[in-house]
Write a protein that holds these residues in place. Sequence first.
Motif, short mmCIF file in Angstrom:
data_model
loop_
_atom_site.label_atom_id
_atom_site.label_comp_id
_atom_site.label_asym_id
_atom_site.label_seq_id
_atom_site.Cartn_x
_atom_site.Cartn_y
_atom_site.Cartn_z
N ILE A 313 0.88 -1.16 0.00
CA ILE A 313 0.00 0.00 0.00
C ILE A 313 0.92 1.22 0.00
CG2 ILE A 313 -1.94 -1.11 1.20
CD1 ILE A 313 -0.93 0.13 3.80
N ALA A 314 0.35 2.41 -0.03
CA ALA A 314 1.17 3.63 0.04
C ALA A 314 2.01 3.60 1.31
CB ALA A 314 0.28 4.86 0.02
N LEU A 323 -1.71 5.12 -5.61
CA LEU A 323 -1.90 4.41 -4.34
C LEU A 323 -2.83 5.16 -3.39
CD1 LEU A 323 1.74 3.13 -3.75
CD2 LEU A 323 -0.22 1.85 -4.62
N LYS A 365 0.75 -1.38 -8.41
CA LYS A 365 0.43 -0.02 -8.00
C LYS A 365 -0.61 0.63 -8.90
CE LYS A 365 5.21 0.69 -6.46
NZ LYS A 365 6.43 1.49 -6.67
#
Length: 547
Positions: A313-314, A323, A365
């Motif tokens: 994830i980010a 993201l 992503k």
Amino acid sequence: MIATAAFSAQAGNIMVNQMGYLPSGDKFAYVMSEVASDVQLVSVADGRVIAKLERADSVSLPDERQIAAIDFSRVTAPGWYQLVTKGGQSVPFPIEADVYEPLNERLVHALYLQRSGMAVKDRMTGMNRPQSHMQDGQIFRTDAFHKTGTQLDVVGGWYDAGDFGKYVATTTITVARLLEAYRQAPQLYAATKRPGSDKPAIIDESMYALNWLLKMQREDGAVYRKVSGASWPAKVGPWQDNQPRFIYGVSTPETAKFAATMAFAARVIKPYDTNLSRQYLSAAIHAVNYLAIQEEQYIDWQVGDDSGSGPYIANKFDTEPSLDTDVDDRLWAYAELYITTGQDKFKRAFQESYDPQWIDIFEWKNPTSMGVWHLLLAEEKGELREQLVNDLDQVASRYRQQSQQSPFRVANQRFIWGSNKMTAEAGILIAWADFAKGRIDNRSSVQSQMDYLLGANAFDMSFVTNSGTYSVRNLHHLYRIATGVSLPGYLVGGPNEMAQSGVAPKNMGMLSYVDSEKSYAVNEFAIDYNASLIGLIAVHHAYFNHY
């Protein structure tokens, strides 16, 4: 300059694709500018000088060394060759019609070696390991359907990389890339079958992963993100990793990627198993119905979820705008569901959410481009198709331009974690834009991305294990480190300016690499890396066949 030499002891003055070239294909090599200008192509068989070659203008590496390209595409006769100057020579390389087929087979087979939840007895490599992680897994955190500690069956799937985590984000991307490679060039895979199977190996591998993905879907259609231990495993074989394994919370990005992959798989797998095809499509629809209720991006994540596995994830290293939203993931899902079901509501959902800013290389992503590509194939004409073709070509033109200006003609200029995968995907994007426009103008750029990954780089080294005269030797992979077993056909992440493991040189662009098992940030394999190179070989093959 001294540092670079230390990280690549075998580096020579002339760099080539060490796997070789197709007779009718594009052929580039690269020479350090300090080498004498007379470059000759010599037949290994009898020492004859086949051609005298000229160098193009030089371009600078980050350490200011000068690199010049040599084009010998006019040489088409099969055989073994070397490039020779007064200052050195290249490794021997073949020109053959099937030159990439053994490599392609190894790349697919490497995924078999990554299987979890079964014993792996492999004739090709000699790997013989017992079944592992047969208790996967326990719910890590109470949700609306399961309490903490609830045991679910999520046995199976692939280990994502050199450790033992299993991730929906990369498994979906990998499966989709394998299925697309098969769709693009089925003749590349038809003859490669596992003992006792009537399916191409690439389909067998895809189905093994797809059937694990089905287990990751929650009762309401949402999809759990990953399975791993709460701590990073020791340097042991997977059967020796006995810590409890947990199932981490659901997310809309993973659920959308799951929906897209299942809908696409339903089309490709149908000739092999109609019942599974229907099951995949049903799972895709169940997932997208969940997304219709959960309209905003939602990720069930808390601090501590990543104590033994990657975040996907980010985070402080992955900061791409894609993201911050799941629109890119949903776009892919809508495209695949429209194509598979023919229901206009999915096409409308795609059009309502579409923005050309989301077109870029295909990765976990941002997977939008796969959906765009498949819509282009499905829509023979119309405004939507015309817009998507032009938007895709605009992004591809940026990569083409970067390729033309870069040492070794590398299209991807972001040397971060997984840059080798990004290089392969940039080549695929260039090919897709060509095919969408009905042209083959940029075939040489696609070839150059393969060349770079397979030896035409500053290290004079193939980034795929056991593939090329000089190839990666010190793969970061817990099983290899623990047992010493050679693992062929593994593409490593490649140059990474951040060098998070503190071993490779930082901030040196394509020189931020070292062949060390300690450098997980540059020398670890991942399933989606291999998938991208498989996809690159498939689109390259398509240039010479009907695409």
